[in-house]
Motif scaffolding. Sequence first.
Motif, PDB file in Angstrom:
ATOM      1  N   GLU A 187      -6.135  49.408  91.734  1.00 20.02           N
ATOM      2  CA  GLU A 187      -6.565  49.282  90.180  1.00 20.02           C
ATOM      3  C   GLU A 187      -6.443  47.657  89.954  1.00 20.02           C
ATOM      4  OE1 GLU A 187      -3.923  50.977  87.596  1.00 20.02           O
ATOM      5  OE2 GLU A 187      -4.907  53.000  88.116  1.00 20.02           O
ATOM      6  N   THR A 188      -7.609  47.274  89.225  1.00 20.47           N
ATOM      7  CA  THR A 188      -7.819  45.901  88.966  1.00 20.47           C
ATOM      8  C   THR A 188      -8.516  45.820  87.562  1.00 20.47           C
ATOM      9  OG1 THR A 188     -10.143  45.723  90.011  1.00 20.47           O
ATOM     10  CG2 THR A 188      -8.396  45.084  91.253  1.00 20.47           C
ATOM     11  N   THR A 189      -8.258  44.682  86.917  1.00 19.75           N
ATOM     12  CA  THR A 189      -8.694  44.323  85.659  1.00 19.75           C
ATOM     13  C   THR A 189      -9.631  42.880  85.817  1.00 19.75           C
ATOM     14  OG1 THR A 189      -6.766  42.923  85.176  1.00 19.75           O
ATOM     15  CG2 THR A 189      -6.436  45.226  84.376  1.00 19.75           C
ATOM     16  N   ARG A 190     -10.095  42.597  84.808  1.00 21.90           N
ATOM     17  CA  ARG A 190     -10.840  41.450  84.945  1.00 21.90           C
ATOM     18  C   ARG A 190     -10.240  40.348  85.484  1.00 21.90           C
ATOM     19  NH1 ARG A 190     -11.734  42.294  79.343  1.00 21.90           N
ATOM     20  NH2 ARG A 190     -13.345  43.803  78.974  1.00 21.90           N
ATOM     21  N   GLY A 191      -8.953  40.183  84.797  1.00 22.23           N
ATOM     22  CA  GLY A 191      -7.963  38.833  85.475  1.00 22.23           C
ATOM     23  C   GLY A 191      -7.748  39.001  86.844  1.00 22.23           C
ATOM     24  N   ASP A 192      -7.562  40.240  87.157  1.00 22.52           N
ATOM     25  CA  ASP A 192      -7.264  40.376  88.650  1.00 22.52           C
ATOM     26  C   ASP A 192      -8.648  40.159  89.704  1.00 22.52           C
ATOM     27  OD1 ASP A 192      -4.669  41.465  88.079  1.00 22.52           O
ATOM     28  OD2 ASP A 192      -5.610  43.515  88.022  1.00 22.52           O
ATOM     29  N   ARG A 193      -9.675  40.372  89.021  1.00 22.33           N
ATOM     30  CA  ARG A 193     -10.840  40.168  89.593  1.00 22.33           C
ATOM     31  C   ARG A 193     -11.269  38.586  89.885  1.00 22.33           C
ATOM     32  NH1 ARG A 193     -12.145  45.154  87.539  1.00 22.33           N
ATOM     33  NH2 ARG A 193     -13.061  44.306  85.742  1.00 22.33           N
ATOM     34  N   LEU A 194     -10.897  37.912  88.652  1.00 21.53           N
ATOM     35  CA  LEU A 194     -11.036  36.672  88.557  1.00 21.53           C
ATOM     36  C   LEU A 194      -9.998  35.917  89.680  1.00 21.53           C
ATOM     37  CD1 LEU A 194     -12.088  34.034  87.446  1.00 21.53           C
ATOM     38  CD2 LEU A 194     -10.427  34.108  85.607  1.00 21.53           C
ATOM     39  N   PHE A 195      -8.740  36.511  89.772  1.00 21.19           N
ATOM     40  CA  PHE A 195      -7.975  35.865  90.660  1.00 21.19           C
ATOM     41  C   PHE A 195      -8.347  35.849  92.050  1.00 21.19           C
ATOM     42  CE2 PHE A 195      -4.198  36.064  93.542  1.00 21.19           C
ATOM     43  CZ  PHE A 195      -3.788  35.030  93.202  1.00 21.19           C
ATOM     44  N   ILE A 196      -8.920  37.205  92.553  1.00 16.08           N
ATOM     45  CA  ILE A 196      -9.451  37.593  93.811  1.00 16.08           C
ATOM     46  C   ILE A 196     -10.527  36.612  94.011  1.00 16.08           C
ATOM     47  CG2 ILE A 196     -10.502  39.095  95.198  1.00 16.08           C
ATOM     48  CD1 ILE A 196      -8.896  41.275  93.893  1.00 16.08           C
ATOM     49  N   THR A 197     -11.290  36.214  93.191  1.00 15.73           N
ATOM     50  CA  THR A 197     -12.712  35.406  93.131  1.00 15.73           C
ATOM     51  C   THR A 197     -12.204  33.885  93.435  1.00 15.73           C
ATOM     52  OG1 THR A 197     -13.949  36.799  91.975  1.00 15.73           O
ATOM     53  CG2 THR A 197     -14.655  34.582  92.255  1.00 15.73           C
ATOM     54  N   LEU A 198     -11.306  33.612  92.697  1.00 13.71           N
ATOM     55  CA  LEU A 198     -10.836  32.178  92.794  1.00 13.71           C
ATOM     56  C   LEU A 198     -10.133  31.927  93.988  1.00 13.71           C
ATOM     57  CD1 LEU A 198      -9.685  31.306  89.247  1.00 13.71           C
ATOM     58  CD2 LEU A 198     -11.725  30.738  90.249  1.00 13.71           C
ATOM     59  N   LEU A 199      -9.382  33.070  94.525  1.00 15.08           N
ATOM     60  CA  LEU A 199      -8.713  32.645  95.763  1.00 15.08           C
ATOM     61  C   LEU A 199      -9.632  32.695  97.065  1.00 15.08           C
ATOM     62  CD1 LEU A 199      -5.920  32.544  97.177  1.00 15.08           C
ATOM     63  CD2 LEU A 199      -6.069  35.030  97.392  1.00 15.08           C
ATOM     64  N   GLY A 200     -10.493  33.652  97.059  1.00 13.15           N
ATOM     65  CA  GLY A 200     -11.626  33.844  98.103  1.00 13.15           C
ATOM     66  C   GLY A 200     -12.548  32.704  98.016  1.00 13.15           C
ATOM     67  N   SER A 201     -12.955  31.961  96.797  1.00 21.53           N
ATOM     68  CA  SER A 201     -13.753  30.995  96.767  1.00 21.53           C
ATOM     69  C   SER A 201     -13.147  29.806  97.288  1.00 21.53           C
ATOM     70  CB  SER A 201     -14.108  30.633  95.451  1.00 21.53           C
ATOM     71  OG  SER A 201     -14.912  31.684  95.097  1.00 21.53           O
ATOM     72  N   ALA A 202     -11.604  29.681  97.153  1.00 21.80           N
ATOM     73  CA  ALA A 202     -11.016  28.616  97.852  1.00 21.80           C
ATOM     74  C   ALA A 202     -10.900  28.636  99.519  1.00 21.80           C
ATOM     75  CB  ALA A 202      -9.600  28.514  97.301  1.00 21.80           C
ATOM     76  N   PHE A 203     -10.881  29.791  99.910  1.00 25.42           N
ATOM     77  CA  PHE A 203     -10.970  30.049 101.277  1.00 25.42           C
ATOM     78  C   PHE A 203     -12.400  29.785 101.959  1.00 25.42           C
ATOM     79  CE2 PHE A 203      -7.046  32.652 100.684  1.00 25.42           C
ATOM     80  CZ  PHE A 203      -6.246  31.925 101.751  1.00 25.42           C
ATOM     81  N   ILE A 204     -13.382  29.996 101.161  1.00 25.77           N
ATOM     82  CA  ILE A 204     -14.653  30.000 101.602  1.00 25.77           C
ATOM     83  C   ILE A 204     -15.162  28.474 101.659  1.00 25.77           C
ATOM     84  CG2 ILE A 204     -17.242  30.153 100.798  1.00 25.77           C
ATOM     85  CD1 ILE A 204     -16.222  32.964  99.737  1.00 25.77           C
ATOM     86  N   ASN A 205     -14.703  27.691 100.707  1.00 20.94           N
ATOM     87  CA  ASN A 205     -14.761  26.388 100.608  1.00 20.94           C
ATOM     88  C   ASN A 205     -14.272  25.343 101.679  1.00 20.94           C
ATOM     89  OD1 ASN A 205     -16.584  25.306  98.460  1.00 20.94           O
ATOM     90  ND2 ASN A 205     -15.696  26.740  97.214  1.00 20.94           N
TER      91      ASN A 205
END
Length: 90
Positions: free
Chosen positions: A43-61
């Motif tokens: 289960e995810t909320t908007r905030g959870d998806r934002l956190f997943i996005t920021l974490l994944g983006s850090a790894f991508i970069n």
Amino acid sequence: MQWMAWTLPTAIFFGVIASLLVLFTILAIRYPETPRTGILRIETTRGDRLFITLLGSAFINAGWLALTGLPQWWALGICAVYAAAVFRWV
């Protein structure tokens, strides 16, 4: 704060993160949401998806810097596609 290189890109980065946090707080207050289950089966909320996005983006970069010599703007494009996918399917 002489030890840190406060450049325009650094200021923009922190400004965008702060703006996203404020925006998501306003959205959570104005439009409460119930958690949803996506492709990860959690289960995810908007905030959870934002956190997943920021974490994944850090790894991508970080991976982009380590593995390629291409401009970082390409990694930003990949991160934008990744963010759209996370908010759509996670």
